[in-house]
Motif scaffolding. Structure first.
Motif, PDB file in Angstrom:
ATOM      1  N   ASP A   1     -41.262 -56.520  18.571  1.00 12.71           N
ATOM      2  CA  ASP A   1     -40.802 -55.132  18.726  1.00 12.71           C
ATOM      3  C   ASP A   1     -41.403 -54.436  19.936  1.00 12.71           C
ATOM      4  OD1 ASP A   1     -39.281 -55.315  16.438  1.00 12.71           O
ATOM      5  OD2 ASP A   1     -40.811 -54.446  15.144  1.00 12.71           O
ATOM      6  N   ILE A   2     -42.386 -55.052  20.599  1.00 10.74           N
ATOM      7  CA  ILE A   2     -42.989 -54.412  21.760  1.00 10.74           C
ATOM      8  C   ILE A   2     -41.918 -54.169  22.812  1.00 10.74           C
ATOM      9  CG2 ILE A   2     -44.565 -54.750  23.720  1.00 10.74           C
ATOM     10  CD1 ILE A   2     -46.517 -56.001  21.798  1.00 10.74           C
ATOM     11  N   THR A   3     -41.915 -52.966  23.338  1.00 16.69           N
ATOM     12  CA  THR A   3     -40.928 -52.592  24.346  1.00 16.69           C
ATOM     13  C   THR A   3     -41.639 -51.919  25.510  1.00 16.69           C
ATOM     14  OG1 THR A   3     -38.779 -51.540  24.657  1.00 16.69           O
ATOM     15  CG2 THR A   3     -40.396 -50.326  23.352  1.00 16.69           C
ATOM     16  N   SER A   4     -40.913 -51.718  26.593  1.00 15.12           N
ATOM     17  CA  SER A   4     -41.528 -51.109  27.766  1.00 15.12           C
ATOM     18  C   SER A   4     -40.534 -50.207  28.476  1.00 15.12           C
ATOM     19  CB  SER A   4     -42.033 -52.175  28.731  1.00 15.12           C
ATOM     20  OG  SER A   4     -40.952 -52.862  29.329  1.00 15.12           O
ATOM     21  N   LYS A   5     -41.092 -49.423  29.385  1.00 11.94           N
ATOM     22  CA  LYS A   5     -40.279 -48.510  30.173  1.00 11.94           C
ATOM     23  C   LYS A   5     -40.938 -48.353  31.536  1.00 11.94           C
ATOM     24  CE  LYS A   5     -38.691 -43.736  30.287  1.00 11.94           C
ATOM     25  NZ  LYS A   5     -38.657 -42.466  29.574  1.00 11.94           N
TER      26      LYS A   5
ATOM     27  N   ILE B   1     -51.109 -57.748  20.141  1.00 12.26           N
ATOM     28  CA  ILE B   1     -50.544 -56.757  19.221  1.00 12.26           C
ATOM     29  C   ILE B   1     -51.653 -55.939  18.578  1.00 12.26           C
ATOM     30  CG2 ILE B   1     -49.281 -56.493  17.048  1.00 12.26           C
ATOM     31  CD1 ILE B   1     -47.542 -58.907  18.015  1.00 12.26           C
ATOM     32  N   ASP B   2     -52.780 -56.566  18.260  1.00  9.58           N
ATOM     33  CA  ASP B   2     -53.910 -55.843  17.669  1.00  9.58           C
ATOM     34  C   ASP B   2     -54.418 -54.732  18.587  1.00  9.58           C
ATOM     35  OD1 ASP B   2     -53.865 -57.234  15.309  1.00  9.58           O
ATOM     36  OD2 ASP B   2     -55.526 -58.580  15.846  1.00  9.58           O
ATOM     37  N   VAL B   3     -54.331 -54.925  19.899  1.00  8.62           N
ATOM     38  CA  VAL B   3     -54.741 -53.874  20.836  1.00  8.62           C
ATOM     39  C   VAL B   3     -53.907 -52.622  20.572  1.00  8.62           C
ATOM     40  CG1 VAL B   3     -54.833 -53.169  23.261  1.00  8.62           C
ATOM     41  CG2 VAL B   3     -55.562 -55.463  22.603  1.00  8.62           C
ATOM     42  N   PHE B   4     -52.618 -52.794  20.349  1.00  7.62           N
ATOM     43  CA  PHE B   4     -51.744 -51.652  20.058  1.00  7.62           C
ATOM     44  C   PHE B   4     -52.056 -51.042  18.696  1.00  7.62           C
ATOM     45  CE2 PHE B   4     -49.188 -53.893  23.223  1.00  7.62           C
ATOM     46  CZ  PHE B   4     -48.725 -52.845  23.999  1.00  7.62           C
ATOM     47  N   LYS B   5     -52.308 -51.879  17.715  1.00  5.80           N
ATOM     48  CA  LYS B   5     -52.462 -51.409  16.341  1.00  5.80           C
ATOM     49  C   LYS B   5     -53.832 -50.804  16.041  1.00  5.80           C
ATOM     50  CE  LYS B   5     -48.953 -54.254  14.257  1.00  5.80           C
ATOM     51  NZ  LYS B   5     -48.624 -55.251  13.241  1.00  5.80           N
TER      52      LYS B   5
ATOM     53  N   ALA C   1     -48.891 -44.269  18.603  1.00 12.02           N
ATOM     54  CA  ALA C   1     -47.661 -44.057  19.375  1.00 12.02           C
ATOM     55  C   ALA C   1     -47.892 -43.998  20.889  1.00 12.02           C
ATOM     56  CB  ALA C   1     -46.971 -42.776  18.915  1.00 12.02           C
ATOM     57  N   GLU C   2     -49.136 -43.903  21.325  1.00 11.39           N
ATOM     58  CA  GLU C   2     -49.402 -43.783  22.763  1.00 11.39           C
ATOM     59  C   GLU C   2     -49.089 -45.091  23.481  1.00 11.39           C
ATOM     60  OE1 GLU C   2     -53.085 -42.937  25.838  1.00 11.39           O
ATOM     61  OE2 GLU C   2     -53.497 -43.290  23.730  1.00 11.39           O
ATOM     62  N   PRO C   3     -48.260 -45.041  24.539  1.00 10.05           N
ATOM     63  CA  PRO C   3     -47.986 -46.262  25.297  1.00 10.05           C
ATOM     64  C   PRO C   3     -49.199 -46.680  26.123  1.00 10.05           C
ATOM     65  CG  PRO C   3     -46.728 -44.404  26.181  1.00 10.05           C
ATOM     66  CD  PRO C   3     -47.516 -43.895  25.019  1.00 10.05           C
ATOM     67  N   LEU C   4     -49.277 -47.976  26.426  1.00 13.65           N
ATOM     68  CA  LEU C   4     -50.379 -48.523  27.208  1.00 13.65           C
ATOM     69  C   LEU C   4     -49.838 -49.211  28.448  1.00 13.65           C
ATOM     70  CD1 LEU C   4     -52.401 -50.213  24.341  1.00 13.65           C
ATOM     71  CD2 LEU C   4     -52.958 -48.079  25.510  1.00 13.65           C
ATOM     72  N   THR C   5     -50.663 -49.271  29.487  1.00  8.47           N
ATOM     73  CA  THR C   5     -50.313 -50.029  30.689  1.00  8.47           C
ATOM     74  C   THR C   5     -50.857 -51.453  30.550  1.00  8.47           C
ATOM     75  OG1 THR C   5     -52.347 -49.469  31.857  1.00  8.47           O
ATOM     76  CG2 THR C   5     -50.477 -47.932  32.102  1.00  8.47           C
ATOM     77  N   ALA C   6     -50.362 -52.344  31.386  1.00  8.00           N
ATOM     78  CA  ALA C   6     -50.881 -53.716  31.392  1.00  8.00           C
ATOM     79  C   ALA C   6     -52.365 -53.723  31.747  1.00  8.00           C
ATOM     80  CB  ALA C   6     -50.086 -54.579  32.374  1.00  8.00           C
ATOM     81  N   THR C   7     -52.779 -52.810  32.615  1.00  2.00           N
ATOM     82  CA  THR C   7     -54.194 -52.714  32.987  1.00  2.00           C
ATOM     83  C   THR C   7     -55.049 -52.330  31.784  1.00  2.00           C
ATOM     84  OG1 THR C   7     -53.624 -52.143  35.264  1.00  2.00           O
ATOM     85  CG2 THR C   7     -55.844 -51.560  34.517  1.00  2.00           C
ATOM     86  N   GLU C   8     -54.567 -51.402  30.962  1.00  4.08           N
ATOM     87  CA  GLU C   8     -55.316 -51.013  29.761  1.00  4.08           C
ATOM     88  C   GLU C   8     -55.427 -52.175  28.779  1.00  4.08           C
ATOM     89  OE1 GLU C   8     -54.528 -46.267  29.291  1.00  4.08           O
ATOM     90  OE2 GLU C   8     -52.792 -47.599  29.027  1.00  4.08           O
ATOM     91  N   ILE C   9     -54.353 -52.928  28.629  1.00  3.08           N
ATOM     92  CA  ILE C   9     -54.387 -54.110  27.763  1.00  3.08           C
ATOM     93  C   ILE C   9     -55.384 -55.123  28.328  1.00  3.08           C
ATOM     94  CG2 ILE C   9     -53.044 -56.085  26.913  1.00  3.08           C
ATOM     95  CD1 ILE C   9     -52.197 -53.523  25.553  1.00  3.08           C
ATOM     96  N   ALA C  10     -55.326 -55.356  29.624  1.00  2.00           N
ATOM     97  CA  ALA C  10     -56.239 -56.302  30.270  1.00  2.00           C
ATOM     98  C   ALA C  10     -57.690 -55.883  30.076  1.00  2.00           C
ATOM     99  CB  ALA C  10     -55.913 -56.410  31.756  1.00  2.00           C
ATOM    100  N   ASP C  11     -57.980 -54.608  30.227  1.00  5.35           N
ATOM    101  CA  ASP C  11     -59.352 -54.121  30.042  1.00  5.35           C
ATOM    102  C   ASP C  11     -59.841 -54.376  28.627  1.00  5.35           C
ATOM    103  OD1 ASP C  11     -59.432 -53.278  32.652  1.00  5.35           O
ATOM    104  OD2 ASP C  11     -59.109 -51.152  32.188  1.00  5.35           O
ATOM    105  N   ARG C  12     -58.990 -54.158  27.635  1.00  2.18           N
ATOM    106  CA  ARG C  12     -59.402 -54.329  26.239  1.00  2.18           C
ATOM    107  C   ARG C  12     -59.554 -55.794  25.860  1.00  2.18           C
ATOM    108  NH1 ARG C  12     -56.171 -49.281  23.513  1.00  2.18           N
ATOM    109  NH2 ARG C  12     -57.130 -47.755  24.883  1.00  2.18           N
TER     110      ARG C  12
END
Length: 78
Positions: free
Chosen positions: A57-61, A16-20, A26-37
């Protein structure tokens, strides 16, 4: 990215901290971006994101054939 077979356990709050902690919350992230961080595999990030989607509350599309983006919805005052 982490070496194969050497996965580190990540808490939900670390993901969650990666998002915050981004410039554009508001920018969505990919799983690859999360993995990199987090310096983990894409599969590890994806597994954690799926668990978080069920519990937070994390959601996806889906945005393409096999592509998916993830975000925390930003409340809008009306």
């Amino acid at each position: 990215m982490a070496e194969p077979g050497r996965e580190t356990e990540f808490t939900e709050s670390e993901v969650i901290d990666v998002f915050k902690t981004r410039e554009d919350y508001a920018e969505p992230l990919t799983a690859t971006e999360i993995a990199d961080r987090l310096d983990c595999s894409r599969r590890t990030a994806l597994n954690k994101l799926h668990a978080l989607q069920e519990d937070t509350d994390i959601t996806s599309k889906k945005v393409g054939g096999r592509s998916r983006v993830w975000w925390i919805p930003v409340p809008v005052d009306q």
